[in-house]
Design a protein around this motif. Sequence first.
Motif, PDB file in Angstrom:
ATOM      1  N   HIS A   1       0.726  -1.425  -0.011  1.00  0.00           N
ATOM      2  CA  HIS A   1      -0.091   0.060   0.128  1.00  0.00           C
ATOM      3  C   HIS A   1       0.959   1.263  -0.079  1.00  0.00           C
ATOM      4  O   HIS A   1       0.603   2.306  -0.662  1.00  0.00           O
ATOM      5  N   LEU A   2       1.798   1.343   0.511  1.00  0.00           N
ATOM      6  CA  LEU A   2       2.748   2.436   0.995  1.00  0.00           C
ATOM      7  C   LEU A   2       3.575   2.431  -0.557  1.00  0.00           C
ATOM      8  O   LEU A   2       3.689   3.589  -0.951  1.00  0.00           O
ATOM      9  N   MET A   3       3.929   1.587  -1.097  1.00  0.00           N
ATOM     10  CA  MET A   3       4.538   1.542  -2.395  1.00  0.00           C
ATOM     11  C   MET A   3       3.427   2.087  -3.625  1.00  0.00           C
ATOM     12  O   MET A   3       3.735   3.082  -4.376  1.00  0.00           O
ATOM     13  N   GLN A   4       2.319   1.719  -3.228  1.00  0.00           N
ATOM     14  CA  GLN A   4       1.163   2.085  -4.261  1.00  0.00           C
ATOM     15  C   GLN A   4       0.982   3.795  -4.176  1.00  0.00           C
ATOM     16  O   GLN A   4       0.651   4.267  -5.039  1.00  0.00           O
ATOM     17  N   GLU A   5       1.165   4.133  -2.843  1.00  0.00           N
ATOM     18  CA  GLU A   5       1.071   5.653  -2.431  1.00  0.00           C
ATOM     19  C   GLU A   5       2.334   6.371  -3.006  1.00  0.00           C
ATOM     20  O   GLU A   5       2.381   7.467  -2.675  1.00  0.00           O
ATOM     21  N   GLY A   6       3.291   5.819  -3.585  1.00  0.00           N
ATOM     22  CA  GLY A   6       4.491   6.293  -4.123  1.00  0.00           C
ATOM     23  C   GLY A   6       5.884   5.996  -3.576  1.00  0.00           C
ATOM     24  O   GLY A   6       7.019   6.635  -3.892  1.00  0.00           O
ATOM     25  N   ASP A   7       5.648   5.489  -1.954  1.00  0.00           N
ATOM     26  CA  ASP A   7       6.930   5.088  -1.539  1.00  0.00           C
ATOM     27  C   ASP A   7       7.868   4.089  -2.207  1.00  0.00           C
ATOM     28  O   ASP A   7       7.499   3.304  -3.111  1.00  0.00           O
ATOM     29  N   SER A   8       9.336   4.086  -2.369  1.00  0.00           N
ATOM     30  CA  SER A   8      10.063   3.236  -2.977  1.00  0.00           C
ATOM     31  C   SER A   8       9.978   1.884  -2.115  1.00  0.00           C
ATOM     32  O   SER A   8       9.494   2.053  -0.888  1.00  0.00           O
ATOM     33  N   PRO A   9      10.282   0.641  -2.702  1.00  0.00           N
ATOM     34  CA  PRO A   9      10.292  -0.553  -1.998  1.00  0.00           C
ATOM     35  C   PRO A   9      11.098  -0.529  -0.678  1.00  0.00           C
ATOM     36  O   PRO A   9      10.630  -0.870   0.387  1.00  0.00           O
ATOM     37  N   GLN A  10      12.234   0.369  -0.799  1.00  0.00           N
ATOM     38  CA  GLN A  10      13.165   0.422   0.475  1.00  0.00           C
ATOM     39  C   GLN A  10      12.261   1.313   1.665  1.00  0.00           C
ATOM     40  O   GLN A  10      12.314   0.897   2.733  1.00  0.00           O
ATOM     41  N   ALA A  11      11.711   2.508   1.113  1.00  0.00           N
ATOM     42  CA  ALA A  11      11.197   3.380   2.057  1.00  0.00           C
ATOM     43  C   ALA A  11       9.700   2.756   2.507  1.00  0.00           C
ATOM     44  O   ALA A  11       9.663   2.462   3.865  1.00  0.00           O
ATOM     45  N   ALA A  12       9.059   1.887   1.951  1.00  0.00           N
ATOM     46  CA  ALA A  12       8.078   1.184   2.284  1.00  0.00           C
ATOM     47  C   ALA A  12       8.309  -0.089   3.252  1.00  0.00           C
ATOM     48  O   ALA A  12       7.601  -0.078   4.116  1.00  0.00           O
ATOM     49  N   ALA A  13       9.386  -0.528   3.092  1.00  0.00           N
ATOM     50  CA  ALA A  13       9.766  -1.792   4.066  1.00  0.00           C
ATOM     51  C   ALA A  13      10.058  -1.294   5.149  1.00  0.00           C
ATOM     52  O   ALA A  13       9.752  -1.713   6.166  1.00  0.00           O
ATOM     53  N   GLU A  14      11.003  -0.056   4.956  1.00  0.00           N
ATOM     54  CA  GLU A  14      11.292   0.662   6.393  1.00  0.00           C
ATOM     55  C   GLU A  14      10.131   1.011   7.390  1.00  0.00           C
ATOM     56  O   GLU A  14       9.892   0.820   8.415  1.00  0.00           O
ATOM     57  N   SER A  15       9.307   1.685   6.493  1.00  0.00           N
ATOM     58  CA  SER A  15       8.191   2.357   7.367  1.00  0.00           C
ATOM     59  C   SER A  15       7.297   1.334   7.733  1.00  0.00           C
ATOM     60  O   SER A  15       6.740   1.458   8.777  1.00  0.00           O
ATOM     61  N   SER A  16       6.936   0.204   7.298  1.00  0.00           N
ATOM     62  CA  SER A  16       5.931  -0.584   7.577  1.00  0.00           C
ATOM     63  C   SER A  16       6.557  -1.334   8.752  1.00  0.00           C
ATOM     64  O   SER A  16       5.627  -1.895   9.563  1.00  0.00           O
ATOM     65  N   LEU A  17       7.898  -1.705   8.553  1.00  0.00           N
ATOM     66  CA  LEU A  17       8.538  -2.438   9.931  1.00  0.00           C
ATOM     67  C   LEU A  17       8.444  -1.386  11.303  1.00  0.00           C
ATOM     68  O   LEU A  17       8.104  -1.881  12.293  1.00  0.00           O
ATOM     69  N   ILE A  18       8.547  -0.102  10.959  1.00  0.00           N
ATOM     70  CA  ILE A  18       8.522   0.894  12.108  1.00  0.00           C
ATOM     71  C   ILE A  18       6.989   0.603  12.559  1.00  0.00           C
ATOM     72  O   ILE A  18       7.003   0.770  13.819  1.00  0.00           O
ATOM     73  N   SER A  19       6.095   0.920  11.679  1.00  0.00           N
ATOM     74  CA  SER A  19       4.637   0.969  12.110  1.00  0.00           C
ATOM     75  C   SER A  19       4.395  -0.365  12.959  1.00  0.00           C
ATOM     76  O   SER A  19       3.623  -0.361  14.066  1.00  0.00           O
ATOM     77  N   MET A  20       4.925  -1.648  12.562  1.00  0.00           N
ATOM     78  CA  MET A  20       4.543  -2.821  13.316  1.00  0.00           C
ATOM     79  C   MET A  20       5.209  -2.715  14.479  1.00  0.00           C
ATOM     80  O   MET A  20       4.509  -3.215  15.707  1.00  0.00           O
ATOM     81  N   GLN A  21       6.495  -2.320  14.874  1.00  0.00           N
ATOM     82  CA  GLN A  21       7.050  -2.131  15.862  1.00  0.00           C
ATOM     83  C   GLN A  21       6.296  -1.373  16.952  1.00  0.00           C
ATOM     84  O   GLN A  21       6.031  -1.752  18.012  1.00  0.00           O
ATOM     85  N   ARG A  22       5.889  -0.140  16.325  1.00  0.00           N
ATOM     86  CA  ARG A  22       5.147   0.890  17.346  1.00  0.00           C
ATOM     87  C   ARG A  22       3.797   0.096  17.834  1.00  0.00           C
ATOM     88  O   ARG A  22       3.160   0.551  19.103  1.00  0.00           O
ATOM     89  N   ARG A  23       2.985  -0.526  16.871  1.00  0.00           N
ATOM     90  CA  ARG A  23       1.542  -0.776  16.992  1.00  0.00           C
ATOM     91  C   ARG A  23       1.563  -2.212  17.839  1.00  0.00           C
ATOM     92  O   ARG A  23       0.741  -2.245  18.819  1.00  0.00           O
ATOM     93  N   VAL A  24       2.514  -3.170  17.633  1.00  0.00           N
ATOM     94  CA  VAL A  24       2.402  -4.425  18.172  1.00  0.00           C
ATOM     95  C   VAL A  24       3.406  -4.901  18.708  1.00  0.00           C
ATOM     96  O   VAL A  24       3.950  -6.016  19.207  1.00  0.00           O
ATOM     97  N   GLN A  25       4.683  -4.013  18.953  1.00  0.00           N
ATOM     98  CA  GLN A  25       5.953  -4.414  19.485  1.00  0.00           C
ATOM     99  C   GLN A  25       6.401  -5.571  18.964  1.00  0.00           C
ATOM    100  O   GLN A  25       7.209  -6.482  19.774  1.00  0.00           O
ATOM    101  N   GLY A  26       6.349  -5.839  17.545  1.00  0.00           N
ATOM    102  CA  GLY A  26       7.179  -6.910  16.885  1.00  0.00           C
ATOM    103  C   GLY A  26       8.313  -6.635  15.999  1.00  0.00           C
ATOM    104  O   GLY A  26       8.217  -5.610  15.323  1.00  0.00           O
ATOM    105  N   ASN A  27       9.009  -7.511  15.944  1.00  0.00           N
ATOM    106  CA  ASN A  27      10.216  -7.312  14.919  1.00  0.00           C
ATOM    107  C   ASN A  27      10.140  -8.280  13.718  1.00  0.00           C
ATOM    108  O   ASN A  27       9.556  -9.451  13.830  1.00  0.00           O
ATOM    109  N   GLY A  28      10.572  -7.969  12.718  1.00  0.00           N
ATOM    110  CA  GLY A  28      10.837  -8.746  11.668  1.00  0.00           C
ATOM    111  C   GLY A  28      11.570  -8.147  10.539  1.00  0.00           C
ATOM    112  O   GLY A  28      12.675  -7.434  10.521  1.00  0.00           O
ATOM    113  N   GLY A  29      11.324  -8.591   9.347  1.00  0.00           N
ATOM    114  CA  GLY A  29      12.214  -8.426   8.017  1.00  0.00           C
ATOM    115  C   GLY A  29      11.154  -8.250   6.616  1.00  0.00           C
ATOM    116  O   GLY A  29      10.140  -9.184   6.672  1.00  0.00           O
ATOM    117  N   ILE A  30      11.484  -7.484   5.749  1.00  0.00           N
ATOM    118  CA  ILE A  30      10.894  -7.486   4.616  1.00  0.00           C
ATOM    119  C   ILE A  30      11.714  -7.440   3.282  1.00  0.00           C
ATOM    120  O   ILE A  30      12.415  -6.728   3.407  1.00  0.00           O
TER     121      ILE A  30
END
Lengths: 311, 311
Positions: free
Chosen positions: B240-269
Amino acid sequence: MKSIPAIVIHGGAWAIPDRMSQSSHQGVIQAARVGFQILDRGGSAVDAVEAAVMCLEDDPVFDAGTGSVLNADGQIEMDAMIMNGSGLELGSVACVKDIKNPVNLARKVMEESDHTLLVGEGANDFASEQGIQRVPPETLLTAEAKKEYDEYVKFKTAVNISFRARSDAHDTVGSVAVDSNGNTACATSTGGITAKRPGRVGDSPLVGSGGYADDHVGAASTTGHGESISKVCLAHSCLHLMQEGDSPQAAAESSLISMQRRVQGNGGIIAVSHNGQVGVHFTTERMPWAYISQNEMHSGINPGDHFIEKL
Amino acid sequence: MKSIPAIVIHGGAWAIPDRMSQSSHQGVIQAARVGFQILDRGGSAVDAVEAAVMCLEDDPVFDAGTGSVLNADGQIEMDAMIMNGSGLELGSVACVKDIKNPVNLARKVMEESDHTLLVGEGANDFASEQGIQRVPPETLLTAEAKKEYDEYVKFKTAVNISFRARSDAHDTVGSVAVDSNGNTACATSTGGITAKRPGRVGDSPLVGSGGYADDHVGAASTTGHGESISKVCLAHSCLHLMQEGDSPQAAAESSLISMQRRVQGNGGIIAVSHNGQVGVHFTTERMPWAYISQNEMHSGINPGDHFIEKL
């Protein structure tokens, strides 16, 4: 911040035959009453959607819990999900047997396990650990479900029909709610599609496909052709549109149009925003739906229906 | 329109011990080569991600196929998914046993069944119908997986540890690709987490959570704490972030930060756009990754790593 509580119910988007139309419509109205009673006395959205879906599961007219259809092996396999929008807590079960209320088991997965999705025997074993009673499978089977299965078996011997082309498919029940604290929740439950392959899981128990709830936005529950719904992550897509400013109604309509265009699938959505706005839309022949908000019961089953009753 | 073909691989985001670090890094590089060979001779993204993930499944260092960890009952239960971004075609399996390459079975579900997700015995029966050979489970079991299970059993008797608190969890492998026609695909495969409850399904086979592919945007595959990933539909959120114009790198970083903030989980994309841009990010201690694009092999395993080799 206090919100206006609301509960929305659907009883499955498909070509419901006339003989089942009235009882389906009455069934969703009854489930809305049961769920709203909980909201009205200050209860949580999660409690409300669970109670509403249990009411639908216990109503034999719906394809969930009692009334579930039979798979290709002549067995009942049920799926369910519940999600709490406050912390995105989530519990799902798939391919469970011998359980009267799968949504109740999904809630146990959410609250009493470290997992979010349990399937098959593992889910049934978890049910036993949690003290959820196993019921004889025949107590869940209705004459209607048996008849449909028998027709499938007879028909199958004549023509090797495509699963996609069949119109007798039943579907999911679901509920979304927002409580007076602005907390949202969704729940779904289904017996799936008559003569489905054993082990088949549709969209209903899949987070983002069958339902999604996030207090920052709202909640959505979907129904219809499960495989199409999964391909477009229909509930998550609907919430994204709401996050971008669409009303629940506009978001439900847009995301169903997108699904039709992209994967030629039909279905239905119920949605609620965290501030109590409601959306209901379907692209199938019929979908029984009902919602209660601001002392009014709204409901319908055919396209264009919108009955309003003062409470 | 011709695109620049690219393939991206990950080998699981978790606290990989030093003794497995080099072989994990080499394993993803090898899988990138195998997948890129297919793209390079004009093959499809789906063929490339399937071949790459089969290569990872056959490599005993990874927790997928051969090398899968054992569940609480001491059994191997594997999940996999594949998705073709051109028509959003989708196939997943969960809790399958005795199958050498679950991603290959997921592809059969996508192409040879009317369903998108099959679980447990039903999935294994489908494998037999499709002529996929059952293998003796012990051929999939490595000494490393056995040792980890034995330690869990020993440890469990001393302390009733929380599943969430454990750091020895293994994880998913995955791949995303875009071919020279601009078609995208993703695939994932996993043995799950040591001593998981039988019947537990994580994010890997769940559309929108473990992976998503849509030629209008790109493809993403995720890894990490499965329950957290499911709660935020991580792959679908990234797209969704990529669809809104983010690069794959920016989208991967943003969505992992969101996940950390919202449900305190870590991971990779890992992510790729339909025009061949690549994104790789992880918030765990380590994640082996590699990609090939424009005659260069890029890879790493520790935060900050970025090795480049001309091909």
